[in-house]
Design a protein around this motif. Structure first.
Motif, PDB file in Angstrom:
ATOM      1  N   ASN A   1       0.909  -1.397   0.165  1.00 28.15           N
ATOM      2  CA  ASN A   1       0.051   0.027   0.009  1.00 28.15           C
ATOM      3  C   ASN A   1       1.003   1.178  -0.055  1.00 28.15           C
ATOM      4  OD1 ASN A   1       1.120  -0.001   2.646  1.00 28.15           O
ATOM      5  ND2 ASN A   1      -1.150   0.326   3.704  1.00 28.15           N
TER       6      ASN A   1
ATOM      7  N   ARG B   1      -5.649   3.353  -1.326  1.00 21.93           N
ATOM      8  CA  ARG B   1      -5.505   2.939   0.104  1.00 21.93           C
ATOM      9  C   ARG B   1      -6.877   2.648   0.740  1.00 21.93           C
ATOM     10  NH1 ARG B   1      -0.733   7.045   1.447  1.00 21.93           N
ATOM     11  NH2 ARG B   1       1.113   5.764   1.101  1.00 21.93           N
ATOM     12  N   GLN B   2      -7.942   3.379   0.173  1.00 19.92           N
ATOM     13  CA  GLN B   2      -9.303   3.159   0.654  1.00 19.92           C
ATOM     14  C   GLN B   2      -9.802   1.606   0.635  1.00 19.92           C
ATOM     15  OE1 GLN B   2     -11.905   6.200  -0.786  1.00 19.92           O
ATOM     16  NE2 GLN B   2     -10.467   7.706  -0.187  1.00 19.92           N
TER      17      GLN B   2
ATOM     18  N   MET C   1      -5.246  -2.087   6.423  1.00 16.74           N
ATOM     19  CA  MET C   1      -4.086  -2.879   6.879  1.00 16.74           C
ATOM     20  C   MET C   1      -4.014  -2.510   8.630  1.00 16.74           C
ATOM     21  SD  MET C   1      -0.128  -1.535   6.225  1.00 16.74           S
ATOM     22  CE  MET C   1       1.229  -2.530   6.506  1.00 16.74           C
TER      23      MET C   1
ATOM     24  N   PHE D   1      -1.776  -3.267  12.175  1.00 14.96           N
ATOM     25  CA  PHE D   1      -0.380  -3.200  12.280  1.00 14.96           C
ATOM     26  C   PHE D   1       0.014  -4.061  13.827  1.00 14.96           C
ATOM     27  CE2 PHE D   1      -1.570   0.460  10.142  1.00 14.96           C
ATOM     28  CZ  PHE D   1      -0.698   0.761   9.325  1.00 14.96           C
TER      29      PHE D   1
ATOM     30  N   ASN E   1      -1.841   0.960  16.319  1.00 17.47           N
ATOM     31  CA  ASN E   1      -1.773   2.358  16.166  1.00 17.47           C
ATOM     32  C   ASN E   1      -3.116   2.967  16.123  1.00 17.47           C
ATOM     33  OD1 ASN E   1       0.951   1.813  15.537  1.00 17.47           O
ATOM     34  ND2 ASN E   1       0.680   2.262  13.284  1.00 17.47           N
ATOM     35  N   LEU E   2      -3.997   2.678  17.190  1.00 20.63           N
ATOM     36  CA  LEU E   2      -5.418   3.008  17.329  1.00 20.63           C
ATOM     37  C   LEU E   2      -4.909   4.501  17.782  1.00 20.63           C
ATOM     38  CD1 LEU E   2      -7.292   0.498  19.422  1.00 20.63           C
ATOM     39  CD2 LEU E   2      -7.329   0.914  16.998  1.00 20.63           C
ATOM     40  N   PHE E   3      -6.103   5.570  17.576  1.00 18.33           N
ATOM     41  CA  PHE E   3      -5.957   6.831  17.623  1.00 18.33           C
ATOM     42  C   PHE E   3      -6.333   6.965  19.140  1.00 18.33           C
ATOM     43  CE2 PHE E   3      -7.299   6.855  13.208  1.00 18.33           C
ATOM     44  CZ  PHE E   3      -6.063   6.801  12.870  1.00 18.33           C
TER      45      PHE E   3
ATOM     46  N   LEU F   1     -13.751   7.362  11.882  1.00 15.24           N
ATOM     47  CA  LEU F   1     -13.008   8.528  11.097  1.00 15.24           C
ATOM     48  C   LEU F   1     -13.010   8.490   9.588  1.00 15.24           C
ATOM     49  CD1 LEU F   1     -10.953  10.957  11.774  1.00 15.24           C
ATOM     50  CD2 LEU F   1      -9.315   9.512  11.555  1.00 15.24           C
ATOM     51  N   ALA F   2     -12.365   7.376   9.003  1.00 17.64           N
ATOM     52  CA  ALA F   2     -12.365   7.508   7.782  1.00 17.64           C
ATOM     53  C   ALA F   2     -13.592   7.481   6.845  1.00 17.64           C
ATOM     54  CB  ALA F   2     -11.471   5.901   7.209  1.00 17.64           C
TER      55      ALA F   2
ATOM     56  N   LEU G   1     -13.714  10.793   4.580  1.00 16.32           N
ATOM     57  CA  LEU G   1     -13.764  10.384   3.096  1.00 16.32           C
ATOM     58  C   LEU G   1     -15.108  10.621   2.543  1.00 16.32           C
ATOM     59  CD1 LEU G   1     -10.952   7.946   3.455  1.00 16.32           C
ATOM     60  CD2 LEU G   1     -10.621  10.280   2.614  1.00 16.32           C
TER      61      LEU G   1
ATOM     62  N   ARG H   1     -11.573  -1.152  12.408  1.00 13.34           N
ATOM     63  CA  ARG H   1     -11.476   0.356  11.817  1.00 13.34           C
ATOM     64  C   ARG H   1     -11.049   0.131  10.229  1.00 13.34           C
ATOM     65  NH1 ARG H   1      -6.520   3.779  14.282  1.00 13.34           N
ATOM     66  NH2 ARG H   1      -5.421   2.009  13.267  1.00 13.34           N
ATOM     67  N   SER H   2     -10.108  -0.967  10.026  1.00 15.91           N
ATOM     68  CA  SER H   2      -9.732  -1.179   8.691  1.00 15.91           C
ATOM     69  C   SER H   2     -10.800  -1.602   7.922  1.00 15.91           C
ATOM     70  CB  SER H   2      -8.615  -1.873   8.546  1.00 15.91           C
ATOM     71  OG  SER H   2      -8.598  -3.172   9.220  1.00 15.91           O
TER      72      SER H   2
ATOM     73  N   MET I   1     -13.861   0.789   5.787  1.00 18.37           N
ATOM     74  CA  MET I   1     -13.933   1.415   4.579  1.00 18.37           C
ATOM     75  C   MET I   1     -14.482   0.141   3.176  1.00 18.37           C
ATOM     76  SD  MET I   1     -13.266   4.500   4.749  1.00 18.37           S
ATOM     77  CE  MET I   1     -12.949   5.015   2.847  1.00 18.37           C
TER      78      MET I   1
ATOM     79  N   ASP J   1       3.653   8.999  17.602  1.00 16.14           N
ATOM     80  CA  ASP J   1       4.327   7.941  17.199  1.00 16.14           C
ATOM     81  C   ASP J   1       4.013   7.783  15.570  1.00 16.14           C
ATOM     82  OD1 ASP J   1       4.496   5.274  16.319  1.00 16.14           O
ATOM     83  OD2 ASP J   1       3.070   4.497  17.399  1.00 16.14           O
TER      84      ASP J   1
ATOM     85  N   GLY K   1       3.625   5.775  13.529  1.00 20.31           N
ATOM     86  CA  GLY K   1       2.481   4.607  13.355  1.00 20.31           C
ATOM     87  C   GLY K   1       1.068   5.205  13.135  1.00 20.31           C
ATOM     88  N   GLN K   2       0.957   6.269  14.315  1.00 25.07           N
ATOM     89  CA  GLN K   2      -0.253   7.088  13.732  1.00 25.07           C
ATOM     90  C   GLN K   2      -0.682   7.761  12.495  1.00 25.07           C
ATOM     91  OE1 GLN K   2      -2.773   7.737  16.571  1.00 25.07           O
ATOM     92  NE2 GLN K   2      -1.804   6.004  17.282  1.00 25.07           N
TER      93      GLN K   2
ATOM     94  N   ALA L   1      -0.968   4.776  10.278  1.00 29.64           N
ATOM     95  CA  ALA L   1      -2.513   3.951  10.124  1.00 29.64           C
ATOM     96  C   ALA L   1      -3.298   4.835   9.558  1.00 29.64           C
ATOM     97  CB  ALA L   1      -2.958   4.009  11.791  1.00 29.64           C
TER      98      ALA L   1
ATOM     99  N   ARG M   1      -3.191   7.134   7.158  1.00 34.65           N
ATOM    100  CA  ARG M   1      -2.840   7.021   5.557  1.00 34.65           C
ATOM    101  C   ARG M   1      -3.236   5.704   4.992  1.00 34.65           C
ATOM    102  NH1 ARG M   1       0.539  10.735   3.292  1.00 34.65           N
ATOM    103  NH2 ARG M   1      -0.900  10.317   1.656  1.00 34.65           N
ATOM    104  N   SER M   2      -3.075   4.609   5.682  1.00 27.72           N
ATOM    105  CA  SER M   2      -3.630   3.304   5.384  1.00 27.72           C
ATOM    106  C   SER M   2      -5.062   3.334   5.131  1.00 27.72           C
ATOM    107  CB  SER M   2      -2.966   2.177   6.176  1.00 27.72           C
ATOM    108  OG  SER M   2      -3.811   2.231   7.364  1.00 27.72           O
ATOM    109  N   LEU M   3      -5.717   4.223   5.842  1.00 30.52           N
ATOM    110  CA  LEU M   3      -7.250   4.184   5.642  1.00 30.52           C
ATOM    111  C   LEU M   3      -7.508   5.237   4.525  1.00 30.52           C
ATOM    112  CD1 LEU M   3      -8.020   4.943   9.593  1.00 30.52           C
ATOM    113  CD2 LEU M   3      -8.488   2.830   8.271  1.00 30.52           C
ATOM    114  N   GLY M   4      -6.682   5.774   3.965  1.00 28.74           N
ATOM    115  CA  GLY M   4      -6.945   6.525   2.770  1.00 28.74           C
ATOM    116  C   GLY M   4      -7.283   8.184   2.966  1.00 28.74           C
ATOM    117  N   LEU M   5      -6.759   8.512   4.301  1.00 28.58           N
ATOM    118  CA  LEU M   5      -6.874   9.896   4.439  1.00 28.58           C
ATOM    119  C   LEU M   5      -5.620  10.486   4.055  1.00 28.58           C
ATOM    120  CD1 LEU M   5      -8.916   8.857   6.529  1.00 28.58           C
ATOM    121  CD2 LEU M   5      -8.470  10.719   7.932  1.00 28.58           C
TER     122      LEU M   5
ATOM    123  N   GLN N   1      -2.914  15.337  19.006  1.00 31.86           N
ATOM    124  CA  GLN N   1      -1.871  14.475  19.902  1.00 31.86           C
ATOM    125  C   GLN N   1      -0.671  15.573  20.094  1.00 31.86           C
ATOM    126  OE1 GLN N   1      -1.245   9.989  19.284  1.00 31.86           O
ATOM    127  NE2 GLN N   1      -2.729  10.587  17.614  1.00 31.86           N
TER     128      GLN N   1
END
Lengths: 242, 485
Positions: free
Chosen positions: A50, A78-79, A83, A85, A89-91, A102-103, A107, A151-152, A155, B384, B386-387, B390, B392-396, B409
């Motif tokens: 990706n 990427r949408q 992915m 991890f 990498n949760l917010f 969020l996404a 989007l 989360r992933s 989308m 991090d 990784g934030q 994550a 970007r990997s969602l498409g943002l 953050q």
């Protein structure tokens, strides 16, 4: 046509060449597990799919989009690629529900209420409906990873990438995460799974790729790779981990 | 005195004020120039310095001093009106030359150079250099006693010129300092044994119980005069001379001088509480300016910090280079040099005068902005990676990811550093006193320049800073807790 097409993929960090020319075809609905010793380039390979890593040389085509083409809209591509991890990498500044919403909301895939329903549905699916308003910090490792998967999925991706999704978990929590991945596999999701869980790889995958030193050393059906490995390097590795 | 010494006092000139005044009062002052023959019944605008005790200074908000009292007495005696504008020495002379004021009285020496452009009155005061030592010093009473000792002088003053001229002969070392109050403290602290200062300034200090005593007669020095533009307002000069002569004859002139220069009665100093209540109005005004300049600077610095902070984490080397250069320049040079540059240097390069508030805020905000840039960069980079991955990997997109995921953050991480920078900038604003920005420290300096109670005044100033900063930190922490749970 294959869902993922990789040809001559090379990746260097400075002078250190991590991927030394990979060729991989992955078909729609196929579940591929990537195994190998640490430092073999498994995660880097996954991250090239990706384009979280810049690609040094070669071609990576996903869903018909050539990721090495500078004109391709990566955000768009990427949408469709979820992915997961190793470290979740949760917010941390959002609730579980907000993480998942969020996404789709940002989007403009879904309206807020729709995204909320979808998020609750996904939480139900990973068994965490009661944690919707919790903060990530309040969850166990296994719960966090299940939220990350939800989360992933929000989308509606048609490819899922798992980057050592259970490596950072306490042993008693590995099972709950693997179960979610197993369910996804059963639903026919195209998946590339980098993992150290050999039993799981053997059980769930259609194909296993064994990587070492930046090369694909051996690949094939799990019963072949695990049952009668052809390469000395593979036998050596499996002898150590099994 | 004054030709040299005034160069230092240029720092006090409030040119911004002058610019405003010239717009407002220019025409009115110009009209007075037309009037011929007699000064009686007329009204004149007279420019003076801001603080030059004992000739002009503020006491309880009122402009007083030998110049002020004398001018008012002469005006009354001769039947004309004066409106006094406290402009600063240089600014007052500029205002006179551009007809914005009709005359200047500012402890100004009559020199040949000045006679080229101004007409002077008869001398109204004879100055000269005098030596003083600490009150309890019984060993030094003449120049001969100075052998091997150190004496304090004011940089660029006639006192310095005189001390230099006899230093070899009597074998002492000359130590130049910037202000009279500092010189006197240096003697009281024992770092120097004596001062050479202008007689009236010294006499006034002693009258204010500054802890010194004069031990020699004054050396012959220059005379002060009241000035108008050459060949303009001759009637004003005539009236001034006539009034001066009458006041001298009536003894009123001597009364005015004694009021400021005579040795103190034993009654001595007012109490600390009186000092506090007397100085508080001016100090609060200074504090207001301190807070205003700090708040304005911090807001601009925040904008600069965010803008350059983002450039700093950019993947483009050119953008990173721009930010690195900016930070390098403003972190790599002293704030004081920056302040001097913006106030004195920049106008000379551009030909465009800059007022002291603008120069001050420019200095503080560009300086704090450089530190803010590093705070923003550090904050973003401490999230991090990784934030971002994550998200970007969602498409943002990069910017959406920054806005929704990284910045919230980072802000939380940055808040304590922001508060810290705020406090630092507030304290740094005190350095702007050197360019004459009338903030808290400057007001304090003005006060002890006329009452010589350096220690107590600085204690009050420090306490004000301390209280305000403590309150600000408490408030900031409360907001931090509330919004950054």
């Amino acid at each position: 046509m294959s869902k993922i097409h990789v040809a001559g993929l090379k990746k260097s960090f400075g002078s250190n060449e991590v991927l030394k020319g990979l060729d991989v075809e992955i078909a729609e609905g196929e579940v591929v597990c990537v195994i190998g010793p640490s430092g073999s380039g498994k995660s880097t390979f996954l991250r090239c799919l990706n384009k979280l890593e810049d690609i040094t040389a070669g071609k990576v085509v996903v869903d018909g989009f050539d990721l090495t083409d500078p004109k391709v809209n990566l955000d768009q591509v990427r949408q469709h690629i979820g992915m997961v991890f190793q470290h979740f990498n949760l917010f941390p500044h959002m609730t579980v529900l907000e993480n998942i919403m969020l996404a789709p909301v940002e989007l403009k895939k879904l309206s807020r209420p729709q995204a909320r329903n979808k998020a609750l549905e996904l939480l139900e699916r990973v068994g965490l409906a009661n944690k919707a308003d919790a903060r990530p910090a309040q969850l166990s490792g296994g719960q966090k990873q299940r939220v990350a998967i939800a989360r992933s999925l929000a989308m509606n991706p048609d490819i899922m990438l798992f980057d050592e999704a259970t490596s950072a978990l306490d042993p008693e929590m590995v099972g709950e995460v693997l179960q979610v991945i197993r369910d996804l596999a059963a639903e026919g999701m195209t998946m590339v799974v980098v993992t150290h869980e050999m039993g799981f790889a053997r059980e769930v995958s259609d194909r296993v790729i064994f990587m070492a030193d930046g090369f694909i050393v051996e690949e094939g059906k799990p019963e072949h790779v695990f049952g009668s490995p052809q390469q000395a390097r593979t036998r050596d590795f499996l002898a150590k981990v099994l | 005195m004054h030709t040299l010494q005034r160069a230092g006092r240029r720092l006090l000139a409030l040119t911004g004020l002058l610019a405003v005044l010239s717009l407002v009062f220019g025409p009115a002052a110009g009209a007075a120039v037309q009037t011929p023959h007699s000064a009686s019944g007329k009204s004149y605008v007279i420019g003076t310095d801001t603080t030059f005790a004992p000739f002009e200074f503020r006491q309880g908000g009122e402009l007083v001093g030998i110049d002020m009292d004398l001018l008012r007495a002469i005006a009354e005696n001769q039947g004309f009106e004066v409106e006094i504008r406290s402009l600063g020495f240089d600014a007052a002379l500029q205002a006179l030359q551009s007809d914005q004021v009709d005359g200047v009285i500012a402890g100004m020496s009559i020199t040949d150079e000045r006679r080229q452009v101004f007409d002077f009155s008869d001398p109204y005061f004879d100055s000269g250099v005098q030596m003083a030592v600490a009150e309890n010093n019984t060993e030094i009473s003449s120049y001969e006693d100075l052998e091997g000792e150190t004496v304090a002088v004011k940089r660029g003053s006639e006192g310095e010129a005189f001390a230099d001229s006899i230093a070899d002969e009597y074998g002492f070392t000359v130590k130049p300092l910037d202000q009279s109050a500092t010189m006197y403290d240096d003697v009281k602290a024992g770092n120097s044994v004596a001062v050479f200062d202008d007689y009236p300034v010294l006499a006034y200090g002693i009258a204010q119980n500054n802890g010194l005593k004069a031990v020699t007669d004054k050396e012959r020095g220059s005379s002060y005069g009241f000035a108008v533009n050459k060949d303009q307002n001759p009637e004003l000069i005539q009236a001034f001379n006539a009034g001066l002569a009458e006041l001298k004859a009536s003894g009123e002139y001597q009364q005015i001088l004694d009021k400021y220069l005579a040795a103190p009665e034993t009654a001595g100093q007012t109490s600390f509480w009186e000092l506090l209540t007397d100085s508080l109005p001016a100090l609060m005004k200074g504090l207001g300016l301190t807070l205003f300049a700090t708040a304005l600077s911090i807001i601009i610095a925040l904008i600069l910090g965010v803008a350059f902070g983002f450039l700093k984490v950019s993947r483009r080397i050119v953008l990173r280079g721009i930010a690195t250069t900016y930070v390098g320049i403003f972190r790599g040079t002293p704030l004081l040099v920056q302040a001097f540059f913006f106030y004195f240097g920049l106008p000379q390069l551009t030909g465009q005068p800059i007022d002291v508030l603008t120069a001050g805020v420019l200095t503080l905000s560009l300086n704090a902005g450089a530190y803010m840039t590093e705070i923003v960069r550090g904050g973003i980079q401490s999230v991090d990676p990784g934030q971002m991955e994550a998200s970007r990997s969602l498409g943002l997109s990069y910017f959406k990811s920054m806005r929704k995921v990284v910045i919230p953050q980072a802000v939380k991480i940055m808040t304590p550093s922001f508060i810290n920078q705020f406090v630092i900038t507030l304290k740094d604003s005190s350095l702007l006193a050197v360019i004459g920005f009338a903030e808290l420290t400057y007001q304090g300096q003005q006060i002890y320049a006329s009452n010589f109670r350096t220690g107590e005044t600085l204690l009050i100033v420090a306490a004000l800073y301390f209280v305000v900063i403590t309150l600000l930190i408490k408030l900031s922490n409360m907001l931090d807790k509330r919004f950054n749970k």
